[in-house]
Design a protein around this motif. Sequence first.
Motif, PDB file in Angstrom:
ATOM      1  N   THR A 137       0.850  -1.184   0.000  1.00  0.00           N
ATOM      2  CA  THR A 137       0.000   0.000   0.000  1.00  0.00           C
ATOM      3  C   THR A 137       0.887   1.234   0.000  1.00  0.00           C
ATOM      4  OG1 THR A 137      -1.782  -1.124   1.191  1.00  0.00           O
ATOM      5  CG2 THR A 137      -1.772   1.285   1.237  1.00  0.00           C
ATOM      6  N   PHE A 138       0.557   2.191  -0.851  1.00  0.00           N
ATOM      7  CA  PHE A 138       1.334   3.423  -0.988  1.00  0.00           C
ATOM      8  C   PHE A 138       0.426   4.612  -0.702  1.00  0.00           C
ATOM      9  CE2 PHE A 138       2.737   0.211  -4.036  1.00  0.00           C
ATOM     10  CZ  PHE A 138       4.064   0.021  -3.639  1.00  0.00           C
ATOM     11  N   LYS A 139       0.901   5.536   0.138  1.00  0.00           N
ATOM     12  CA  LYS A 139       0.123   6.714   0.506  1.00  0.00           C
ATOM     13  C   LYS A 139       0.988   7.953   0.335  1.00  0.00           C
ATOM     14  CE  LYS A 139      -2.330   4.067   4.073  1.00  0.00           C
ATOM     15  NZ  LYS A 139      -2.687   4.007   5.519  1.00  0.00           N
ATOM     16  N   GLU A 140       0.364   9.036  -0.150  1.00  0.00           N
ATOM     17  CA  GLU A 140       1.132  10.278  -0.323  1.00  0.00           C
ATOM     18  C   GLU A 140       0.189  11.469  -0.423  1.00  0.00           C
ATOM     19  OE1 GLU A 140       4.599  12.278  -0.238  1.00  0.00           O
ATOM     20  OE2 GLU A 140       4.483  10.073  -0.283  1.00  0.00           O
ATOM     21  N   PHE A 141       0.652  12.594   0.164  1.00  0.00           N
ATOM     22  CA  PHE A 141      -0.032  13.875   0.000  1.00  0.00           C
ATOM     23  C   PHE A 141       0.798  14.743  -0.934  1.00  0.00           C
ATOM     24  CE2 PHE A 141      -0.561  18.368   1.314  1.00  0.00           C
ATOM     25  CZ  PHE A 141      -1.896  18.518   0.954  1.00  0.00           C
ATOM     26  N   THR A 142       0.164  15.271  -1.979  1.00  0.00           N
ATOM     27  CA  THR A 142       0.876  16.078  -2.970  1.00  0.00           C
ATOM     28  C   THR A 142       0.265  17.471  -3.033  1.00  0.00           C
ATOM     29  OG1 THR A 142      -0.544  15.095  -4.677  1.00  0.00           O
ATOM     30  CG2 THR A 142       1.634  14.142  -4.386  1.00  0.00           C
ATOM     31  N   PRO A 143       0.960  18.478  -2.502  1.00  0.00           N
ATOM     32  CA  PRO A 143       0.432  19.842  -2.517  1.00  0.00           C
ATOM     33  C   PRO A 143       0.858  20.614  -3.761  1.00  0.00           C
ATOM     34  CG  PRO A 143       2.404  19.759  -1.184  1.00  0.00           C
ATOM     35  CD  PRO A 143       2.176  18.359  -1.699  1.00  0.00           C
ATOM     36  N   ARG A 144       0.194  21.718  -3.988  1.00  0.00           N
ATOM     37  CA  ARG A 144       0.569  22.663  -5.035  1.00  0.00           C
ATOM     38  C   ARG A 144       0.190  24.068  -4.570  1.00  0.00           C
ATOM     39  NH1 ARG A 144       1.750  23.221 -10.484  1.00  0.00           N
ATOM     40  NH2 ARG A 144       0.961  25.138 -11.412  1.00  0.00           N
ATOM     41  N   VAL A 145       1.081  25.037  -4.817  1.00  0.00           N
ATOM     42  CA  VAL A 145       0.812  26.424  -4.470  1.00  0.00           C
ATOM     43  C   VAL A 145       1.384  27.314  -5.563  1.00  0.00           C
ATOM     44  CG1 VAL A 145       2.943  26.557  -3.098  1.00  0.00           C
ATOM     45  CG2 VAL A 145       1.110  28.224  -2.716  1.00  0.00           C
ATOM     46  N   SER A 146       0.683  28.385  -5.882  1.00  0.00           N
ATOM     47  CA  SER A 146       1.172  29.326  -6.885  1.00  0.00           C
ATOM     48  C   SER A 146       0.730  30.732  -6.510  1.00  0.00           C
ATOM     49  CB  SER A 146       0.660  28.969  -8.286  1.00  0.00           C
ATOM     50  OG  SER A 146      -0.746  29.079  -8.351  1.00  0.00           O
ATOM     51  N   LEU A 147       1.552  31.705  -6.904  1.00  0.00           N
ATOM     52  CA  LEU A 147       1.263  33.117  -6.688  1.00  0.00           C
ATOM     53  C   LEU A 147       1.369  33.822  -8.030  1.00  0.00           C
ATOM     54  CD1 LEU A 147       0.692  35.360  -4.580  1.00  0.00           C
ATOM     55  CD2 LEU A 147       3.181  35.716  -4.467  1.00  0.00           C
ATOM     56  N   THR A 148       0.317  34.566  -8.387  1.00  0.00           N
ATOM     57  CA  THR A 148       0.260  35.263  -9.668  1.00  0.00           C
ATOM     58  C   THR A 148       0.173  36.766  -9.434  1.00  0.00           C
ATOM     59  OG1 THR A 148      -0.920  33.389 -10.648  1.00  0.00           O
ATOM     60  CG2 THR A 148      -0.982  35.455 -11.862  1.00  0.00           C
ATOM     61  N   TYR A 149       0.952  37.529 -10.209  1.00  0.00           N
ATOM     62  CA  TYR A 149       0.948  38.989 -10.126  1.00  0.00           C
ATOM     63  C   TYR A 149       0.775  39.551 -11.534  1.00  0.00           C
ATOM     64  CZ  TYR A 149       2.694  43.782  -9.568  1.00  0.00           C
ATOM     65  OH  TYR A 149       2.829  45.147  -9.597  1.00  0.00           O
ATOM     66  N   GLN A 150      -0.236  40.402 -11.713  1.00  0.00           N
ATOM     67  CA  GLN A 150      -0.522  41.015 -13.009  1.00  0.00           C
ATOM     68  C   GLN A 150      -0.450  42.539 -12.871  1.00  0.00           C
ATOM     69  OE1 GLN A 150      -4.345  38.758 -13.410  1.00  0.00           O
ATOM     70  NE2 GLN A 150      -3.570  38.301 -15.459  1.00  0.00           N
ATOM     71  N   PRO A 151       0.723  43.126 -13.095  1.00  0.00           N
ATOM     72  CA  PRO A 151       0.841  44.583 -12.978  1.00  0.00           C
ATOM     73  C   PRO A 151       0.009  45.326 -14.010  1.00  0.00           C
ATOM     74  CG  PRO A 151       2.850  43.631 -13.894  1.00  0.00           C
ATOM     75  CD  PRO A 151       2.007  42.499 -13.437  1.00  0.00           C
ATOM     76  N   THR A 152      -0.173  44.723 -15.198  1.00  0.00           N
ATOM     77  CA  THR A 152      -1.040  45.281 -16.230  1.00  0.00           C
ATOM     78  C   THR A 152      -1.794  44.147 -16.883  1.00  0.00           C
ATOM     79  OG1 THR A 152       0.496  45.098 -18.106  1.00  0.00           O
ATOM     80  CG2 THR A 152       0.745  47.032 -16.670  1.00  0.00           C
ATOM     81  N   ASP A 153      -2.741  44.477 -17.742  1.00  0.00           N
ATOM     82  CA  ASP A 153      -3.504  43.446 -18.445  1.00  0.00           C
ATOM     83  C   ASP A 153      -2.636  42.642 -19.405  1.00  0.00           C
ATOM     84  OD1 ASP A 153      -5.789  44.199 -17.134  1.00  0.00           O
ATOM     85  OD2 ASP A 153      -6.520  45.493 -18.773  1.00  0.00           O
TER      86      ASP A 153
END
Length: 738
Positions: A465-481
């Motif tokens: 049996t194999f168990k794992e937690f896989t997270p993901r995080v991201s930060l986005t910055y849009q100074p202009t369109d």
Amino acid sequence: MKASAKPTIRLLYASTALFTLPVLGTPAALAQQQTAASAPMMDEIVVTARRREESLQDVPVSITALTAETLEMQGSPDITSLTKMTPNLTMQPARGSNSTLIAFIRGVGQQDPLWGFEPGVGLYLDDVYLARPQGAVLDIFDIERVEVLRGPQGTLYGRNTIGGAVKYVTKRISDTPEGKIKAQIGSYDQTDLILSGSTPIGEKVGVSGAVAMYRRGGYGTNLTTGQDHYDKDVNAGRLAVEFKPTDTLFIRVAADKTVDDSNPRHGYRLVATPTVPKLLSVYDTQAGLTGKNKVKTEGVSLTAEYEASDTITLKSITAYRDGRSDTVIDFDNLPAKILDIPAYYKDDQLSQEFQFLYQGERFQGVAGLYYMDGHAEGAFDTIVGLANLTTLTSGSVDTKSYAAFADFTYDITDQFKISLGGRYTIDKKEGTVYRANFAGLTSPFFGGTARNPTLIRSNYTNERTFKEFTPRVSLTYQPTDDVTLYTSYGKGFKSGGFDMRGDVILTPDTVKGYDPEIVDTYEVGSKLRFWDNRARLNLAAFYSDYDGQQVTTQVPAGTTIASFVDNVGSSKIKGWEAEGQFLLTEALMASFAVGYIDAEFKEFLRYDLTTKQYVNIANTAVFQNTPKWTTNFTLSYTHDMGDAGTATVTGSASHRSHFSLFEFPNPTLDQKGYTLLDASLVWTTADERWRVGLHGLNLTDKRYRVGGYNFPGATFGDSIIGFYGAPRTVTATVEYRF
């Protein structure tokens, strides 16, 4: 968003991390939304990388999306064409196969197609995960688009997507009746016919269907049997029914089936002997092993979407798939039974996914549950004629997978957004392996006389049996369109398992199975629009820590072949990608794509059959199927002929630098850098009902290897063989839409 809303891409190609594809559409199509008085510009792109509709510029995920129109305009025969178009991607038919897929993204993947051994790049058909690579070289017909997601996708796409995911998305049914007939003729007696159509039945039901027949003679000949070699004989079909009983409920039932009856593909001997000179053509063979060579895959799925409110949608995806492959591979490529492998693989899977989608003003995302119950089995004989010995290998693996996942985005301000996601996976596996020696040139399993084995090499069943937690995080910055900057971290998990070729006598630890793989990837990227939205330039850089990498090795050991699946240790992968697209005029568009990878092992543990110890040989190992450089440049020009329609000319050059086919360099097998040149000319009538095209691929007739085997030594007939990509081909197409 209504439950029945269909995913859209408002451009003929999309890339989130970078501008992914070289030219993926005609200039006229890219500027299709402009008014007569406006300057040409590119339209907005909408993708569904995070299981919801979003603007491409807002999604901190590396994705490429190609519409069927794009692929057809360039004469792409199947999804392996993405290798030429997408940086840092390898997709090829597996060794000795027409329709089994091997895939690598950013150096992560797996080329071993044995049953029970799962690939590192996940393949999806309409959001249904395909656990096995057999039959996965999918032809381009009756689809809306193909998406390639780069980097670990463990949050949303789950199983074994540590390198990335490839999504094959079929067309939804139109509100009006439509149909298409397409015929293709070309080099090597190519004759293809594709029929597709859909129609609504009343206001609440729609039906669609498609059939495709692909025929082509061989690029070469089996000089022993007289059969065509590298031929194609494929039939495929799809059927879908959609129901819209209310404005808030959408149901789709879909079925598909593909049967590949192409002749066996044995390869080309790269080492000559005094009695066996090299053949003149790399597409010829002298293989004597004959037998059934057939791949059948089929499946059915039920998708239901319910719009519970203006902000909440509930979705269910239920699917069942099964497949069987019967094949023969003559490893020595000679008439005698020196090293021959008759084999069969069989698999089935049942999967269920529930999704909860939320779309608020500043908060949106998806959460869900996933379950899969899969079974894979197979057997093959390893016939060593000079030793008058056959080794039978057979077994099965049962998998039960459970997962819970969530991925949500919060708009901190109009310029800053943060995304958080995670997935918890539990995989339970049971593996059974049987391996035994039999005197003679076949085992009882493959039609030999009933007799007892001379030696049982493996006979065990084990569970893990194999168990794992896989997270993901991201930060986005849009100074202009027109400017988007992002940084992200994601963790990928690929389950462990059991080596179906495991030999307890040679490698006693094989009964314990192998451990999971883990990839931690960090990425920064920018997406830029400028020149009044006539140009885009996207850049991305990534770094990955790769631990527990599963590497399959097969080496001669006396009169048999030893196989290991080792967790060899750890490695690091870093690289970058740069892509751009420039609408130079309303009629002329230029695109480029460049990918670079620097991948090296920090630790590579190899089991020594003599000392029975693991040895670190990282200084001699390299990444397979991972060229340092992949590039593409494409130029496309569309001429408006008024009432006579339009003519589009597209030319492209794609280059891949030197790469190794295995983890250890081999000057005989390794592929030197090469460049492929393609060109297409397509005329479309003004009413878009008729389309006539002429497509030339590999115009310089370059010979390049896409796979190989390495079994040197007199006992095995110096079996060092290569498998090759297609030679120069020219195909004429005629299409009528109604």
